[in-house]
Design a protein around this motif. Structure first.
Motif, PDB file in Angstrom:
ATOM      1  N   GLY A   1      64.266 -98.955  73.585  1.00 45.52           N
ATOM      2  CA  GLY A   1      63.877 -99.691  74.776  1.00 45.52           C
ATOM      3  C   GLY A   1      62.543-100.400  74.601  1.00 45.52           C
ATOM      4  N   SER A   2      62.047-100.963  75.695  1.00 43.21           N
ATOM      5  CA  SER A   2      60.859-101.817  75.617  1.00 43.21           C
ATOM      6  C   SER A   2      59.566-101.118  76.022  1.00 43.21           C
ATOM      7  CB  SER A   2      61.052-103.041  76.519  1.00 43.21           C
ATOM      8  OG  SER A   2      61.223-102.634  77.874  1.00 43.21           O
TER       9      SER A   2
ATOM     10  N   VAL B   1      61.055-108.510  79.821  1.00 44.00           N
ATOM     11  CA  VAL B   1      61.125-107.773  78.558  1.00 44.00           C
ATOM     12  C   VAL B   1      60.929-108.714  77.364  1.00 44.00           C
ATOM     13  CG1 VAL B   1      62.644-106.432  77.051  1.00 44.00           C
ATOM     14  CG2 VAL B   1      62.506-105.884  79.487  1.00 44.00           C
ATOM     15  N   ILE B   2      61.537-109.879  77.411  1.00 43.43           N
ATOM     16  CA  ILE B   2      61.351-110.848  76.324  1.00 43.43           C
ATOM     17  C   ILE B   2      59.886-111.254  76.224  1.00 43.43           C
ATOM     18  CG2 ILE B   2      61.996-113.117  75.420  1.00 43.43           C
ATOM     19  CD1 ILE B   2      64.236-110.999  75.382  1.00 43.43           C
TER      20      ILE B   2
ATOM     21  N   ASP C   1      54.583-111.032  73.558  1.00 39.20           N
ATOM     22  CA  ASP C   1      53.169-110.650  73.625  1.00 39.20           C
ATOM     23  C   ASP C   1      52.804-109.704  72.483  1.00 39.20           C
ATOM     24  OD1 ASP C   1      52.769-112.171  75.869  1.00 39.20           O
ATOM     25  OD2 ASP C   1      52.919-110.498  77.281  1.00 39.20           O
ATOM     26  N   LEU C   2      53.787-108.955  72.001  1.00 36.43           N
ATOM     27  CA  LEU C   2      53.561-108.027  70.892  1.00 36.43           C
ATOM     28  C   LEU C   2      53.812-108.699  69.541  1.00 36.43           C
ATOM     29  CD1 LEU C   2      55.221-104.821  72.400  1.00 36.43           C
ATOM     30  CD2 LEU C   2      52.776-105.184  71.977  1.00 36.43           C
ATOM     31  N   ASP C   3      54.011-110.014  69.573  1.00 33.82           N
ATOM     32  CA  ASP C   3      54.239-110.802  68.357  1.00 33.82           C
ATOM     33  C   ASP C   3      55.533-110.433  67.633  1.00 33.82           C
ATOM     34  OD1 ASP C   3      51.935-112.352  68.657  1.00 33.82           O
ATOM     35  OD2 ASP C   3      50.693-110.852  67.664  1.00 33.82           O
TER      36      ASP C   3
ATOM     37  N   ALA D   1      68.375-109.058  72.337  1.00 33.04           N
ATOM     38  CA  ALA D   1      68.353-108.912  73.795  1.00 33.04           C
ATOM     39  C   ALA D   1      69.784-108.797  74.300  1.00 33.04           C
ATOM     40  CB  ALA D   1      67.640-110.099  74.435  1.00 33.04           C
ATOM     41  N   MET D   2      70.203-107.560  74.565  1.00 32.55           N
ATOM     42  CA  MET D   2      71.582-107.304  74.973  1.00 32.55           C
ATOM     43  C   MET D   2      71.621-106.141  75.955  1.00 32.55           C
ATOM     44  SD  MET D   2      73.579-107.511  71.287  1.00 32.55           S
ATOM     45  CE  MET D   2      75.197-107.478  72.032  1.00 32.55           C
TER      46      MET D   2
END
Length: 258
Positions: A136-137, A164-165, A170-172, A180-181
């Motif tokens: 997860g994110s 989330v994207i 932002d985390l490069d 992304a699913m």
């Protein structure tokens, strides 16, 4: 009114079950997307909160909504949510029950069990450089910023929402390493994704069959890939059920607002 912490599929199903049995239900989710899923599953019959609630906010919400019972069906790894819920229920003398989903049997000799995201990063670094994250994110930064993974190639499978994207960007994490699913994912789809991204190590959690752990393990095993599995937090729940019928029986014994 019954309050369900419902940020998971099984949480949504419990809400639906309680509504179908004639109970008034409020439910809390962790995001707008979770709220949309819950509204789709339960229609307009459920009062939905999609704002974060710490212990004090949770107490205030339960007082305002005259909550008489809490069902904790939050994610198995959302330990802070459960701790806050147990503390709030204790302070307000509100009955509490935890719904604990099943564990997936770990019958594969290439599984390394760890107890934190930091341990997972260190363990994965010793097994390969192309790492496929299925955790997860919410804890991505712990992998991205881990000194053990500074030379690793990370691919993250996350929910397909704008928030989330944006977090991934932002985390490069570049577009070529963002999958992304929305699940659930079959064994076959997991296997093809692991192949497509040339994964050498899979990092996951034991979220049970409803969380897709079994199909991830089966796909990795077919490909002979090592798995780093983050174990569930261990909490001292005052009352626990493992089946929806356990929850309904508890509610029938304690709720008084049907």
């Amino acid at each position: 009114m019954i309050f369900v912490l419902a940020g998971t599929q099984d949480g949504r199903e419990i809400v639906k079950m309680l509504l179908e049995n004639g109970y008034d239900v409020a439910a809390s989710v962790v995001s707008r997307y979770g709220g949309e899923l819950l509204a789709h599953a339960c229609g307009q019959k459920c009062l939905i909160n999609d704002k974060p609630l710490d212990e004090q906010a949770l107490q205030a919400y339960m007082r305002t909504q005259q909550i008489s019972l809490l069902v904790d069906a939050s994610h198995p790894y959302a330990a802070n949510v459960s701790r806050n819920a147990m503390a709030a229920c204790s302070d307000l003398s509100i009955p509490y029950i935890r719904y604990e989903r099943d564990l997936t049997e770990l019958a594969y000799d290439k599984i390394t069990v760890v107890h934190s995201y930091e341990e997972a990063a260190e363990a994965a670094s010793k097994l390969g450089q192309r790492i496929f994250l299925t955790t997860g994110s919410r804890n991505l930064e712990k992998f991205v910023h881990s000194p053990h993974l500074k030379d690793a190639e990370l691919t993250a499978r996350v929910l397909p929402t704008a928030e989330v994207i944006a977090l991934c960007e932002d985390l490069d994490i570049d577009a070529g390493h963002i999958v992304a699913m929305q699940g659930p994912f079959s064994k076959e789809l997991n296997r093809e994704l692991f192949r497509r991204y040339m994964a050498q190590v899979i990092i996951t959690k034991n979220s049970g069959s409803i969380g897709g752990t079994d199909t991830k393990l089966a796909a990795a095993q077919e490909l002979g890939l090592p798995i780093v599995l983050i174990d569930r937090p261990q909490l001292a729940y005052p009352c626990m059920g493992h089946h929806y019928e356990d929850i309904l029986s508890f509610v029938r014994s304690h709720a008084n607002d049907k």
